[in-house]
Scaffold this active site. Structure first.
Site, PDB file in Angstrom:
ATOM      1  N   GLY A 254       0.797  -1.222   0.000  1.00  0.00           N
ATOM      2  CA  GLY A 254       0.000   0.000   0.000  1.00  0.00           C
ATOM      3  C   GLY A 254       0.829   1.271   0.000  1.00  0.00           C
ATOM      4  O   GLY A 254       2.059   1.262   0.073  1.00  0.00           O
TER       5      GLY A 254
ATOM      6  N   ARG B 147       3.751   6.088   2.094  1.00  0.00           N
ATOM      7  CA  ARG B 147       4.223   7.475   2.265  1.00  0.00           C
ATOM      8  C   ARG B 147       3.686   8.368   1.154  1.00  0.00           C
ATOM      9  O   ARG B 147       4.322   9.351   0.768  1.00  0.00           O
ATOM     10  CB  ARG B 147       5.746   7.505   2.288  1.00  0.00           C
TER      11      ARG B 147
ATOM     12  N   LYS C 285       4.136  12.324  -2.727  1.00  0.00           N
ATOM     13  CA  LYS C 285       5.007  11.258  -2.255  1.00  0.00           C
ATOM     14  C   LYS C 285       5.988  11.831  -1.240  1.00  0.00           C
ATOM     15  O   LYS C 285       6.688  12.791  -1.531  1.00  0.00           O
ATOM     16  CB  LYS C 285       5.788  10.629  -3.412  1.00  0.00           C
TER      17      LYS C 285
ATOM     18  N   ASP D  89       8.708   5.750   8.020  1.00  0.00           N
ATOM     19  CA  ASP D  89       8.358   7.018   8.662  1.00  0.00           C
ATOM     20  C   ASP D  89       7.456   7.887   7.790  1.00  0.00           C
ATOM     21  O   ASP D  89       7.124   9.014   8.162  1.00  0.00           O
ATOM     22  CB  ASP D  89       9.617   7.795   9.044  1.00  0.00           C
TER      23      ASP D  89
ATOM     24  N   ARG E  62       3.212  14.072  -7.815  1.00  0.00           N
ATOM     25  CA  ARG E  62       3.202  13.221  -9.009  1.00  0.00           C
ATOM     26  C   ARG E  62       1.791  13.185  -9.598  1.00  0.00           C
ATOM     27  O   ARG E  62       0.802  13.275  -8.868  1.00  0.00           O
ATOM     28  CB  ARG E  62       3.631  11.790  -8.664  1.00  0.00           C
TER      29      ARG E  62
ATOM     30  N   ARG F  74      -2.134  -0.627  -9.855  1.00  0.00           N
ATOM     31  CA  ARG F  74      -1.054  -1.479 -10.312  1.00  0.00           C
ATOM     32  C   ARG F  74      -1.455  -2.937 -10.142  1.00  0.00           C
ATOM     33  O   ARG F  74      -2.531  -3.227  -9.592  1.00  0.00           O
ATOM     34  CB  ARG F  74       0.238  -1.147  -9.588  1.00  0.00           C
TER      35      ARG F  74
ATOM     36  N   ASP G  94       3.953  -4.685  -7.361  1.00  0.00           N
ATOM     37  CA  ASP G  94       3.346  -3.466  -6.818  1.00  0.00           C
ATOM     38  C   ASP G  94       3.893  -2.210  -7.482  1.00  0.00           C
ATOM     39  O   ASP G  94       3.404  -1.106  -7.226  1.00  0.00           O
ATOM     40  CB  ASP G  94       3.547  -3.389  -5.303  1.00  0.00           C
ATOM     41  N   ASN G  95       4.899  -2.370  -8.339  1.00  0.00           N
ATOM     42  CA  ASN G  95       5.460  -1.232  -9.085  1.00  0.00           C
ATOM     43  C   ASN G  95       5.137  -1.304 -10.569  1.00  0.00           C
ATOM     44  O   ASN G  95       5.686  -0.522 -11.348  1.00  0.00           O
ATOM     45  CB  ASN G  95       6.979  -1.185  -8.908  1.00  0.00           C
TER      46      ASN G  95
ATOM     47  N   ASP H   3       6.778   4.736  -9.889  1.00  0.00           N
ATOM     48  CA  ASP H   3       7.560   4.402  -8.705  1.00  0.00           C
ATOM     49  C   ASP H   3       9.058   4.349  -8.997  1.00  0.00           C
ATOM     50  O   ASP H   3       9.695   3.303  -8.929  1.00  0.00           O
ATOM     51  CB  ASP H   3       7.081   3.086  -8.097  1.00  0.00           C
TER      52      ASP H   3
END
Length: 567
Positions: free
Chosen positions: A150, A153, A173, A185, A243, A250, A320-321, A330
């Site tokens: 998911g 960030r 992002k 983080d 972005r 995806r 996932d990319n 990504d």
């Protein structure tokens, strides 16, 4: 729906207009406001004349029922509503893409000087009509199922429909933690953000389908990163990239639903994606999922062929990319090859070299097989068999497109049974001599046939001089010139002009990005700006680029640069 009253009171139109003051296009609070997603008649110079909408993503799907923002396993939804976390320190504008602002977002370039714009692109202000979202998806990472991943960030801050009727999704992002942050983080650092901003725009201007980058900001917030995963943790600065893409869905978007057994939601999401982004597929067609899969297989083969044609290695080709719209997304530890090397790996953390540039086509096949696995619960036995046959055709699609692109790079017209051999022959001697990938093809675009015939390679053609050291170079040149002579209705001048439009003179080399990052860390953003301008016209010789040495042999220190997945 619960998220409507939950929106902060400052999203009221009167408050947003008041924030902008009374200049330019700002209407009075009681003026007729634009509808979400509706474009203004002219480019907006103030954000209050501009609006986003999240309705098209919120209305079709259930939303995460938990409102609190903490890391957890999320089920039975596509998105979680979660707001960006603003930086605590001063924020500086590093760069903007004039093309994205004006051509896609209908914003005048002058908006970059607005405090409201800076606050918006740094996650400190929510635009009218926006409900920030984090997307739930899963994925296979380095060949293994990784479970829930998911947007850890990133925040999808809304959808904008521009004056051309194009629908674009805006995403920040590096904008803070979400339920999908795992152990992260929620931040991105300046180093990786400069690279993503520049490469997104560079790829677009190279003609390769990609997400775009509208802006880049940097803060003085401390972000700690172990850049090379060697225990050497360093303090870096937090940054955010705005972005934009037609869609951020995806392969992993579908995988998580199939793996969780949420088949009704899987069907709803797939139907939404087809209806919104695959207009050639009829929604009442019982084979629509098969048609969708066939299109993604074909377009993925095309995308990876395009990557190969410019020497681009994505670096982290996990499911996932991989975009369902077959665009490049990504940007992490990517890299453009300098010397031609099919074993080139830009990502220092890829110890097994799974994602080396020469393996990208095979990885594409693996990812498509995982897409098919996610679709199978929605297919009947006959459709499953047909889908398997479609997947089997991927290799031929890729080879055909790869050959087509490299024939164009060499200026070849028509068909010849020896074209594949001619291409392979060249790549082999490039590999043996470690010839520069980009400049070999560019210099073949500029050198005359007579110079080649006499094997007279001017000193300025340094990549061809390297190639010329190979004992079989003259044999390849003879074959190449004979093939060019078979081009019907062609001339050497036409050939060179044609090749110069497909073989770039400038790419985002690793050393160039690193130089820009080093200056940006000192709040000198001049090289980021220069690179962004140069890479807008990669096929044209530019004085500023030549002065900067962007077409010269890469410096010796560039060979030792490393790119990390830690961003």
């Amino acid at each position: 729906m619960w998220w409507r009253p939950w929106l902060p009171a400052c999203l009221a139109w009167g408050c947003v207009a008041a924030l902008c003051g009374s200049r330019g296009l700002c209407p009075a609070p009681n003026a007729s406001r634009p509808q979400p997603g509706q474009c203004p008649r002219r480019r907006a110079a103030e954000l209050c004349a501009w609006a986003l909408s999240s309705d098209s993503l919120l209305d079709p799907f259930p939303v995460d029922v938990i409102q609190e923002n903490y890391v957890r396993n999320v089920r039975n939804c596509i998105f979680s509503v979660v707001y960006p976390t603003p930086f605590k320190s001063r924020v500086r504008l590093v760069a903007v893409s004039k093309d994205v602002l004006e051509s896609i977002l209908d914003l005048d370039i002058s908006v970059k000087g607005s405090p409201d714009f800076l606050e918006f692109i740094s996650g400190g202000k929510v635009i009218f009509g926006s409900v920030p979202l984090a997307h739930r998806y899963g994925g296979h990472q380095f060949g293994s199922w990784a479970g829930q991943l998911g947007d850890g960030r990133a925040h999808l801050i809304g959808v904008y429909t521009n004056r051309h009727g194009e629908r674009w999704e805006l995403q920040l992002k590096g904008s803070g933690k979400t339920p999908y942050s795992r152990n992260g983080d929620g931040r991105a650092v300046l180093r990786s953000s400069v690279r993503e901003f520049l490469c997104s725009e560079a790829m677009h201007h190279l003609g390769i389908p990609t997400s775009r980058a509208a802006s880049l900001v940097v803060s003085d917030d401390d972000v700690w990163r172990d850049q090379f995963y060697n225990g050497n943790i360093k303090k870096e600065r937090g940054a955010i990239v705005l972005r934009v893409a037609k869609s951020w869905f995806r392969i992993g978007s579908l995988e998580i639903l199939a793996h969780s057994g949420e088949l009704d939601l899987l069907r709803r999401l797939l139907d939404f994606i087809i209806q919104e982004h695959f207009p050639s597929i009829a929604m009442n067609d019982s084979n629509r999922y098969l048609e969708f899969f066939s299109t993604v297989v074909s377009e993925t083969a095309n995308l990876i062929s395009l990557w190969m044609s410019v020497g681009f290695a994505h670096g982290v080709c996990n499911t996932d990319n991989f975009s369902l719209l077959s665009i490049t997304i990504d940007y992490g530890p990517f890299g453009f090859m300098d010397s031609y090397d099919p074993d080139f790996v830009p990502n220092t953390s890829d110890d097994e070299r799974r994602y080396k540039i020469g393996n990208q086509a095979s990885v594409g096949l693996f990812n498509l097989s995982k897409l098919l696995q996610a679709l199978k619960p929605l297919l009947d036995p006959r459709q499953k068999q047909l889908a398997s046959q479609i997947l089997e055709g991927y290799g031929e699609l890729y080879h055909s497109r790869f050959t087509e692109l490299f024939k164009t790079k060499l200026g070849l017209l028509g068909e010849n049974e020896n074209d594949n051999y001619l291409i392979a022959f060249l790549l082999k001697i490039m590999e043996d001599t470690k010839a520069d990938f980009t400049m070999t093809f560019r210099e073949l675009s500029e050198i005359t046939a007579d110079q080649l015939k006499e094997l007279h390679i001017p000193e300025e053609f340094w990549a061809l001089q390297d190639l010329g050291k190979h004992k079989l170079f003259s044999e390849w040149v003879t074959m190449y010139l004979m093939r060019l002579n078979s081009n019907t209705g062609d001339s050497d001048a036409k050939r060179r002009t044609r090749m110069a439009t497909v073989n770039p003179r400038y790419i985002l080399r690793n050393w160039m990005a690193e130089s820009a990052v080093e200056k940006a860390n000192l709040n000198d953003f001049s090289e980021v700006e220069l690179l962004e301008q140069v890479l807008q016209q990669p096929f044209q010789r530019q004085e500023a680029a030549e002065r900067a040495g962007y077409s010269l042999r890469p410096p010796a220190w560039a060979r030792h640069l490393k790119v990390s997945c830690s961003s």
